[in-house]
Design a protein around this motif. Structure first.
Motif, PDB file in Angstrom:
ATOM      1  N   GLU A  81      20.542  29.147  16.451  1.00  0.00           N
ATOM      2  CA  GLU A  81      20.885  28.017  15.590  1.00  0.00           C
ATOM      3  C   GLU A  81      22.355  28.071  15.194  1.00  0.00           C
ATOM      4  O   GLU A  81      23.000  29.095  15.267  1.00  0.00           O
ATOM      5  CB  GLU A  81      20.016  28.057  14.323  1.00  0.00           C
ATOM      6  N   GLY A  82      22.901  26.927  14.731  1.00  0.00           N
ATOM      7  CA  GLY A  82      24.258  26.852  14.199  1.00  0.00           C
ATOM      8  C   GLY A  82      25.321  27.087  15.248  1.00  0.00           C
ATOM      9  O   GLY A  82      25.233  26.594  16.358  1.00  0.00           O
ATOM     10  N   ASP A  83      26.375  27.860  14.846  1.00  0.00           N
ATOM     11  CA  ASP A  83      27.474  28.163  15.761  1.00  0.00           C
ATOM     12  C   ASP A  83      26.997  28.937  16.973  1.00  0.00           C
ATOM     13  O   ASP A  83      27.507  28.761  18.068  1.00  0.00           O
ATOM     14  CB  ASP A  83      28.566  28.957  15.039  1.00  0.00           C
ATOM     15  N   ASP A  84      25.997  29.803  16.762  1.00  0.00           N
ATOM     16  CA  ASP A  84      25.455  30.567  17.886  1.00  0.00           C
ATOM     17  C   ASP A  84      24.827  29.628  18.909  1.00  0.00           C
ATOM     18  O   ASP A  84      24.855  29.901  20.095  1.00  0.00           O
ATOM     19  CB  ASP A  84      24.408  31.571  17.397  1.00  0.00           C
ATOM     20  N   ARG A  85      24.269  28.515  18.435  1.00  0.00           N
ATOM     21  CA  ARG A  85      23.666  27.543  19.359  1.00  0.00           C
ATOM     22  C   ARG A  85      24.733  26.921  20.256  1.00  0.00           C
ATOM     23  O   ARG A  85      24.512  26.722  21.442  1.00  0.00           O
ATOM     24  CB  ARG A  85      22.913  26.468  18.587  1.00  0.00           C
ATOM     25  N   ASN A  86      25.913  26.613  19.677  1.00  0.00           N
ATOM     26  CA  ASN A  86      27.002  26.046  20.476  1.00  0.00           C
ATOM     27  C   ASN A  86      27.445  27.022  21.564  1.00  0.00           C
ATOM     28  O   ASN A  86      27.681  26.628  22.697  1.00  0.00           O
ATOM     29  CB  ASN A  86      28.191  25.678  19.591  1.00  0.00           C
ATOM     30  N   VAL A  87      27.564  28.295  21.209  1.00  0.00           N
ATOM     31  CA  VAL A  87      27.940  29.310  22.184  1.00  0.00           C
ATOM     32  C   VAL A  87      26.852  29.427  23.248  1.00  0.00           C
ATOM     33  O   VAL A  87      27.139  29.513  24.444  1.00  0.00           O
ATOM     34  CB  VAL A  87      28.181  30.673  21.489  1.00  0.00           C
ATOM     35  N   PHE A  88      25.604  29.415  22.800  1.00  0.00           N
ATOM     36  CA  PHE A  88      24.470  29.499  23.725  1.00  0.00           C
ATOM     37  C   PHE A  88      24.492  28.323  24.704  1.00  0.00           C
ATOM     38  O   PHE A  88      24.355  28.512  25.912  1.00  0.00           O
ATOM     39  CB  PHE A  88      23.159  29.503  22.924  1.00  0.00           C
ATOM     40  N   GLU A  89      24.691  27.113  24.190  1.00  0.00           N
ATOM     41  CA  GLU A  89      24.712  25.924  25.049  1.00  0.00           C
ATOM     42  C   GLU A  89      25.899  25.951  26.010  1.00  0.00           C
ATOM     43  O   GLU A  89      25.774  25.553  27.168  1.00  0.00           O
ATOM     44  CB  GLU A  89      24.735  24.655  24.201  1.00  0.00           C
ATOM     45  N   GLU A  90      27.043  26.443  25.539  1.00  0.00           N
ATOM     46  CA  GLU A  90      28.230  26.549  26.393  1.00  0.00           C
ATOM     47  C   GLU A  90      27.972  27.537  27.529  1.00  0.00           C
ATOM     48  O   GLU A  90      28.284  27.261  28.685  1.00  0.00           O
ATOM     49  CB  GLU A  90      29.428  27.000  25.566  1.00  0.00           C
ATOM     50  N   ARG A  91      27.387  28.679  27.215  1.00  0.00           N
ATOM     51  CA  ARG A  91      27.069  29.667  28.246  1.00  0.00           C
ATOM     52  C   ARG A  91      26.022  29.132  29.219  1.00  0.00           C
ATOM     53  O   ARG A  91      26.118  29.358  30.416  1.00  0.00           O
ATOM     54  CB  ARG A  91      26.569  30.959  27.613  1.00  0.00           C
TER      55      ARG A  91
END
Length: 126
Positions: free
Chosen positions: A58-68
């Protein structure tokens, strides 16, 4: 070891540590982040993090996850296209080799037919 934020305890062993990785402190696991090297943010790799096996974070980690995930899917798509091109090239080469094989077999089976065909094509100019 490509685990996020872990560092080697001793050079002589495969022991690693992270201050946020402690028994009974599950809340601290969200603080474990992969350190980015000098090569840039796109080369993070696939480390084992706190969200392993739990789905999307969730949150910022989700953005990193989606980018990866997008980078992985893009690379996978490129590799699939490359292998499809290789297969098409190999199919073409096999087809060409089969055609040559058929021609050689035709000559071996009836060598005089090849001479007759050459004579008709060239005429009787001897």
């Amino acid at each position: 070891l490509r685990a996020p934020g872990f560092r080697k305890v001793k050079n002589t062993s495969w022991s690693f540590e992270n201050v946020h990785f402690r028994k009974g402190h599950k809340d601290d696991l969200t603080n474990i982040k992969r350190r980015m090297g000098a090569k840039g943010r796109g080369e993070a790799g696939s480390g084992v993090g706190a969200d392993a096996g739990k789905g999307a974070p969730e949150g910022d980690d989700r953005n990193v996850f989606e980018e990866r995930q997008l980078m992985f899917e893009t690379r996978l798509h490129q590799e699939i296209q490359f292998h499809q091109f290789e297969v098409a090239h190999l199919v073409h080469r096999i087809s060409k080799a089969e055609h040559i094989q058929e021609e050689l077999l035709r000559i071996l089976i009836n060598p005089t037919a090849q001479l007759d065909e050459a004579a008709r094509a060239g005429g009787s100019g001897y």
